[in-house]
Design a protein around this motif. Structure first.
Motif, mmCIF file in Angstrom:
data_model
loop_
_atom_site.group_PDB
_atom_site.id
_atom_site.type_symbol
_atom_site.label_atom_id
_atom_site.label_comp_id
_atom_site.label_asym_id
_atom_site.label_seq_id
_atom_site.Cartn_x
_atom_site.Cartn_y
_atom_site.Cartn_z
ATOM 1 N N LEU A 13 0.902 -1.169 0.050
ATOM 2 C CA LEU A 13 0.022 -0.111 -0.037
ATOM 3 C C LEU A 13 0.861 1.311 0.013
ATOM 4 O O LEU A 13 0.355 2.168 -0.566
ATOM 5 C CB LEU A 13 -0.852 -0.163 1.220
ATOM 6 N N HIS A 14 2.019 1.300 0.582
ATOM 7 C CA HIS A 14 3.047 2.350 0.660
ATOM 8 C C HIS A 14 3.499 2.601 -0.590
ATOM 9 O O HIS A 14 3.429 3.756 -1.199
ATOM 10 C CB HIS A 14 4.051 1.888 1.721
ATOM 11 N N LEU A 15 3.844 1.490 -1.461
ATOM 12 C CA LEU A 15 4.276 1.775 -2.771
ATOM 13 C C LEU A 15 3.386 2.407 -3.684
ATOM 14 O O LEU A 15 3.372 3.347 -4.438
ATOM 15 C CB LEU A 15 4.772 0.342 -3.242
ATOM 16 N N ALA A 16 2.106 1.798 -3.466
ATOM 17 C CA ALA A 16 1.085 2.335 -4.212
ATOM 18 C C ALA A 16 0.480 3.790 -4.114
ATOM 19 O O ALA A 16 0.484 4.463 -4.927
ATOM 20 C CB ALA A 16 -0.474 1.540 -4.007
ATOM 21 N N GLN A 17 0.689 4.192 -2.894
ATOM 22 C CA GLN A 17 0.554 5.733 -2.310
ATOM 23 C C GLN A 17 1.616 6.461 -3.172
ATOM 24 O O GLN A 17 1.089 7.673 -3.530
ATOM 25 C CB GLN A 17 0.551 5.839 -1.005
ATOM 26 N N GLY A 18 2.854 5.993 -3.316
ATOM 27 C CA GLY A 18 3.770 6.609 -4.131
ATOM 28 C C GLY A 18 3.872 6.567 -5.619
ATOM 29 O O GLY A 18 4.734 6.911 -6.250
ATOM 30 N N GLY A 19 2.707 5.955 -6.041
ATOM 31 C CA GLY A 19 2.824 5.648 -7.622
ATOM 32 C C GLY A 19 3.379 4.346 -8.125
ATOM 33 O O GLY A 19 3.567 3.948 -9.209
ATOM 34 N N GLY A 20 3.851 3.499 -7.177
ATOM 35 C CA GLY A 20 4.725 2.282 -7.434
ATOM 36 C C GLY A 20 3.677 1.107 -7.314
ATOM 37 O O GLY A 20 2.772 1.072 -7.076
ATOM 38 N N VAL A 54 -6.413 1.886 -7.279
ATOM 39 C CA VAL A 54 -5.651 2.889 -7.365
ATOM 40 C C VAL A 54 -6.547 3.707 -8.618
ATOM 41 O O VAL A 54 -5.937 4.581 -9.085
ATOM 42 C CB VAL A 54 -4.216 2.663 -7.838
ATOM 43 N N LYS A 55 -7.668 3.407 -8.646
ATOM 44 C CA LYS A 55 -8.484 4.056 -9.915
ATOM 45 C C LYS A 55 -8.887 5.213 -9.660
ATOM 46 O O LYS A 55 -8.913 5.842 -10.511
ATOM 47 C CB LYS A 55 -9.796 2.983 -10.037
ATOM 48 N N PHE A 56 -9.097 5.722 -8.523
ATOM 49 C CA PHE A 56 -9.546 7.100 -8.121
ATOM 50 C C PHE A 56 -8.496 8.133 -7.733
ATOM 51 O O PHE A 56 -8.068 8.223 -6.565
ATOM 52 C CB PHE A 56 -10.508 7.018 -6.841
ATOM 53 N N GLY A 57 -8.142 8.852 -8.790
ATOM 54 C CA GLY A 57 -7.071 9.943 -8.501
ATOM 55 C C GLY A 57 -5.751 9.708 -7.800
ATOM 56 O O GLY A 57 -5.212 8.541 -8.280
ATOM 57 N N THR A 58 -5.581 10.211 -6.955
ATOM 58 C CA THR A 58 -3.948 9.853 -6.278
ATOM 59 C C THR A 58 -4.331 9.042 -4.849
ATOM 60 O O THR A 58 -3.298 8.670 -4.292
ATOM 61 C CB THR A 58 -3.678 11.238 -5.744
ATOM 62 N N ALA A 59 -5.821 8.721 -4.839
ATOM 63 C CA ALA A 59 -6.026 7.819 -3.568
ATOM 64 C C ALA A 59 -5.960 6.437 -3.564
ATOM 65 O O ALA A 59 -5.998 6.012 -4.792
ATOM 66 C CB ALA A 59 -7.676 8.227 -2.950
#
Length: 100
Positions: A13-20, A54-59
């Motif tokens: 989840l941390h990686l996903a928050q940073g776009g990874g 990760v579909k909705f904007g940056t959330a």
């Protein structure tokens, strides 16, 4: 859920928050084009899954974390699929300011 599994899911989840994307993250079957990913981790003979979008904007929305107990191979149990669909709809409504 064992701490080691929680650490892996938290890191994903941390990686996903940073776009990874975590190396174990892959699209969840049946949700094509929805940006719904799952991370599967085996621990001490049990299998655990974390599903997020990760579909909705940056959330990043964590939709479901569970221990897989199905005896039908790797298939996600239907009640878990339905829960994920419901939570995905709720995430979409939240991302849209509460509008459906």
């Amino acid at each position: 859920m064992p701490e080691d599994v929680q650490d892996i899911f938290g890191y994903a989840l941390h990686l996903a928050q940073g776009g990874g994307k975590h190396p174990q993250a892959k699209p969840l079957k049946g949700f094509s084009g929805a940006g719904v990913l799952e991370v599967v981790e085996d621990f001490d003979g049990d299998t655990y899954r974390a599903v997020y979008t990760v579909k909705f904007g940056t959330a990043v929305y964590a939709l479901h974390c569970f221990q897989k107990k199905s005896t039908k191979g790797i298939e996600t149990p239907q009640h878990d699929v339905e829960l994920i669909k419901t939570r995905l709809q709720a995430a979409a409504a939240h991302a849209n300011g509460g509008k459906k």
